[in-house]
Write a protein that holds these residues in place. Structure first.
Motif, mmCIF file in Angstrom:
data_model
loop_
_atom_site.group_PDB
_atom_site.id
_atom_site.type_symbol
_atom_site.label_atom_id
_atom_site.label_comp_id
_atom_site.label_asym_id
_atom_site.label_seq_id
_atom_site.Cartn_x
_atom_site.Cartn_y
_atom_site.Cartn_z
ATOM 1 N N PHE A 34 0.872 -1.179 0.000
ATOM 2 C CA PHE A 34 0.000 0.000 0.000
ATOM 3 C C PHE A 34 0.909 1.229 0.000
ATOM 4 C CE2 PHE A 34 -4.186 1.691 2.135
ATOM 5 C CZ PHE A 34 -4.286 2.668 1.142
ATOM 6 N N PRO A 35 1.240 1.736 -1.207
ATOM 7 C CA PRO A 35 2.140 2.892 -1.282
ATOM 8 C C PRO A 35 1.535 4.113 -0.584
ATOM 9 C CG PRO A 35 1.829 1.888 -3.452
ATOM 10 C CD PRO A 35 0.815 1.282 -2.535
ATOM 11 N N VAL A 36 2.401 5.008 -0.157
ATOM 12 C CA VAL A 36 1.971 6.267 0.458
ATOM 13 C C VAL A 36 2.319 7.394 -0.503
ATOM 14 C CG1 VAL A 36 2.405 7.895 2.346
ATOM 15 C CG2 VAL A 36 2.237 5.446 2.825
ATOM 16 N N LEU A 37 1.349 8.235 -0.841
ATOM 17 C CA LEU A 37 1.599 9.397 -1.699
ATOM 18 C C LEU A 37 0.972 10.620 -1.057
ATOM 19 C CD1 LEU A 37 1.118 6.902 -4.099
ATOM 20 C CD2 LEU A 37 2.056 8.842 -5.322
ATOM 21 N N SER A 38 1.804 11.525 -0.595
ATOM 22 C CA SER A 38 1.329 12.748 0.041
ATOM 23 C C SER A 38 2.095 13.925 -0.538
ATOM 24 C CB SER A 38 1.563 12.708 1.556
ATOM 25 O OG SER A 38 0.962 11.561 2.121
ATOM 26 N N ALA A 39 1.359 15.018 -0.795
ATOM 27 C CA ALA A 39 1.996 16.204 -1.370
ATOM 28 C C ALA A 39 2.760 17.007 -0.314
ATOM 29 C CB ALA A 39 0.943 17.075 -2.043
ATOM 30 N N CYS A 83 -4.335 4.383 -8.471
ATOM 31 C CA CYS A 83 -3.575 5.632 -8.390
ATOM 32 C C CYS A 83 -3.107 6.025 -9.783
ATOM 33 C CB CYS A 83 -2.378 5.456 -7.462
ATOM 34 S SG CYS A 83 -1.321 6.909 -7.417
ATOM 35 N N TYR A 123 -4.971 20.526 1.423
ATOM 36 C CA TYR A 123 -5.281 19.794 0.179
ATOM 37 C C TYR A 123 -6.775 19.880 -0.119
ATOM 38 C CZ TYR A 123 -5.201 15.760 -3.077
ATOM 39 O OH TYR A 123 -5.282 14.922 -4.170
ATOM 40 N N HIS A 152 -1.855 7.240 5.741
ATOM 41 C CA HIS A 152 -2.903 6.937 4.754
ATOM 42 C C HIS A 152 -4.138 7.824 4.930
ATOM 43 C CE1 HIS A 152 -0.984 3.715 2.633
ATOM 44 N NE2 HIS A 152 -0.743 3.036 3.737
ATOM 45 N N ARG A 157 -10.393 9.755 6.074
ATOM 46 C CA ARG A 157 -10.182 10.201 4.690
ATOM 47 C C ARG A 157 -11.425 9.913 3.866
ATOM 48 N NH1 ARG A 157 -5.693 6.809 1.653
ATOM 49 N NH2 ARG A 157 -6.096 8.347 0.018
ATOM 50 N N PHE A 165 -7.082 7.800 -7.362
ATOM 51 C CA PHE A 165 -6.988 7.873 -5.902
ATOM 52 C C PHE A 165 -6.654 9.268 -5.376
ATOM 53 C CE2 PHE A 165 -5.212 5.522 -1.948
ATOM 54 C CZ PHE A 165 -6.487 5.356 -1.422
ATOM 55 N N TRP A 166 -6.242 10.188 -6.249
ATOM 56 C CA TRP A 166 -5.989 11.547 -5.723
ATOM 57 C C TRP A 166 -7.290 12.213 -5.285
ATOM 58 C CZ3 TRP A 166 -5.854 11.760 -11.315
ATOM 59 C CH2 TRP A 166 -6.689 12.710 -11.877
ATOM 60 N N SER A 168 -9.371 10.764 -3.430
ATOM 61 C CA SER A 168 -9.645 10.225 -2.089
ATOM 62 C C SER A 168 -8.851 11.024 -1.060
ATOM 63 C CB SER A 168 -9.288 8.735 -2.051
ATOM 64 O OG SER A 168 -10.165 8.013 -2.891
ATOM 65 N N LYS A 170 -7.088 12.593 1.842
ATOM 66 C CA LYS A 170 -6.634 12.181 3.176
ATOM 67 C C LYS A 170 -6.835 13.339 4.155
ATOM 68 C CE LYS A 170 -2.366 10.692 1.790
ATOM 69 N NZ LYS A 170 -1.169 9.768 1.813
ATOM 70 N N TRP A 171 -6.956 13.013 5.416
ATOM 71 C CA TRP A 171 -7.132 14.014 6.503
ATOM 72 C C TRP A 171 -8.314 14.930 6.207
ATOM 73 C CZ3 TRP A 171 -2.118 14.352 3.891
ATOM 74 C CH2 TRP A 171 -1.267 13.326 4.291
ATOM 75 N N TRP A 186 -4.638 18.981 -7.222
ATOM 76 C CA TRP A 186 -4.017 18.350 -8.400
ATOM 77 C C TRP A 186 -4.729 18.732 -9.687
ATOM 78 C CZ3 TRP A 186 0.687 17.272 -8.135
ATOM 79 C CH2 TRP A 186 1.263 16.636 -7.029
HETATM 80 N N1 LIG Z 1 -4.856 15.555 1.965
HETATM 81 C C1 LIG Z 1 -4.278 14.857 0.986
HETATM 82 N N2 LIG Z 1 -4.983 13.866 0.402
HETATM 83 C C2 LIG Z 1 -4.425 13.143 -0.591
HETATM 84 C C3 LIG Z 1 -3.122 13.415 -1.048
HETATM 85 C C4 LIG Z 1 -2.406 14.458 -0.417
HETATM 86 O O1 LIG Z 1 -1.256 14.755 -0.766
HETATM 87 N N3 LIG Z 1 -3.011 15.157 0.608
HETATM 88 N N4 LIG Z 1 -2.594 12.676 -2.082
HETATM 89 C C5 LIG Z 1 -3.561 12.030 -2.990
HETATM 90 C C6 LIG Z 1 -2.937 11.116 -3.891
HETATM 91 S S1 LIG Z 1 -2.155 11.766 -5.238
HETATM 92 C C7 LIG Z 1 -3.069 9.769 -3.740
HETATM 93 S S2 LIG Z 1 -2.504 8.694 -4.898
HETATM 94 C C8 LIG Z 1 -3.654 9.209 -2.520
HETATM 95 C C9 LIG Z 1 -2.615 8.345 -1.847
HETATM 96 O O2 LIG Z 1 -3.153 7.746 -0.707
HETATM 97 P P1 LIG Z 1 -2.226 6.773 0.134
HETATM 98 O O3 LIG Z 1 -1.022 7.556 0.575
HETATM 99 O O4 LIG Z 1 -3.071 6.271 1.246
HETATM 100 O O5 LIG Z 1 -1.834 5.668 -0.817
HETATM 101 O O6 LIG Z 1 -4.104 10.179 -1.613
HETATM 102 C C10 LIG Z 1 -4.650 11.323 -2.205
HETATM 103 N N5 LIG Z 1 -5.165 12.153 -1.152
#
Ligand SMILES: Nc1nc2c(c(=O)[nH]1)N[C@H]1C(S)=C(S)[C@@H](COP(=O)(O)O)O[C@H]1N2
Ligand SMILES: [Mo]
Length: 206
Positions: A34-39, A83, A123, A152, A157, A165-166, A168, A170-171, A186
């Motif tokens: 389960f990769p993590v991608l956060s800006a 993603c 975000y 995650h 989230r 998945f962007w 979706s 997070k936080w 994005w």
């Molecule tokens: N608040 C917030 N939500 C975010 C992101 C973020 O950077 N900040 N990144 C998005 C992107 S680009 C993806 S691919 C997924 C990654 O979720 P994961 O880290 O649980 O895999 O969250 C999305 N939701």
């Protein structure tokens, strides 16, 4: 006898992998981790200050505390996530509250056609209302039977499995209902406004 056993096993396996392949959108590949991608950095707001708000085109905005949110009707959701960086994870298991359930508790202005999700850390991501209702989106606070990990998106989230998945967020801390669409983080930076993985809507103009 043993030949037949082997070939039956083989056919069964093939059928299973074909079914999984049909769930992987074009240009994607399956991952088991389960990769993590956060800006940016993972925000760590205490639960005592966490709230979830529905605002914008509603008669009365509504705000739940963490404890109130935990008492909302929740259920399990199992979904495939995709993603835009090309990984797909099948059968992810979440627990949380459907966006339908949340919207039932406000008086939605019929002019509302879009929403933007906003988050701790700033975000944002936008989606048309039809992509968020009828079981298509939920606010998850558990993943795989555990409290959702901070990296995650914990404590909670948004999950919108039908879109990349962007979407979706997070936080997530709330949803704002709008008449007109407004790009999120994005979507303003070259990613597609809609993000349907089955149509490979990755970038602006796809
Ligand atoms: N608040 C917030 N939500 C975010 C992101 C973020 O950077 N900040 N990144 C998005 C992107 S680009 C993806 S691919 C997924 C990654 O979720 P994961 O880290 O649980 O895999 O969250 C999305 N939701
Ligand atoms: Mo992403």
């Amino acid at each position: 006898m043993s030949d037949r056993f082997i070939s039956r096993g083989f056919v069964g396996k093939r059928r299973e992998s074909t079914a999984a392949a049909n769930r992987i959108p074009p240009g994607q590949h399956e991952v088991k981790d389960f990769p993590v991608l956060s800006a940016g950095p993972t925000p760590r707001a205490p639960l005592s200050r966490w709230t979830f708000t529905i605002e914008g085109l509603v008669k009365q905005p509504i705000k739940w505390t963490w404890d109130e949110f935990q008492k909302l009707p929740a259920r399990e959701f199992v979904a495939d996530i995709h993603c835009v960086t090309k990984w797909t994870k099948l059968d992810t298991r979440w627990y949380g509250v459907g966006v339908d359930t949340l919207l039932e508790m406000v008086d939605l202005d019929p002019k509302a056609r879009f929403l933007i999700a906003f988050c701790d850390g700033g975000y944002t991501t936008n989606l048309p209302l039809p992509d968020a209702v009828n079981g298509r989106a939920f606010v998850a606070y558990q993943y795989d039977g555990q409290p959702l990990a901070g990296e995650h998106g914990g404590p909670a989230r948004l999950v919108v499995p039908n879109l990349y998945f962007w979407k979706s967020a997070k936080w997530v801390r709330g949803l704002r209902l709008m008449e007109k669409d407004k790009s999120g983080f994005w979507e303003s930076a070259g990613y597609n406004n809609h993000g349907n993985p089955w149509k490979e809507q990755r970038y602006t103009g796809d």
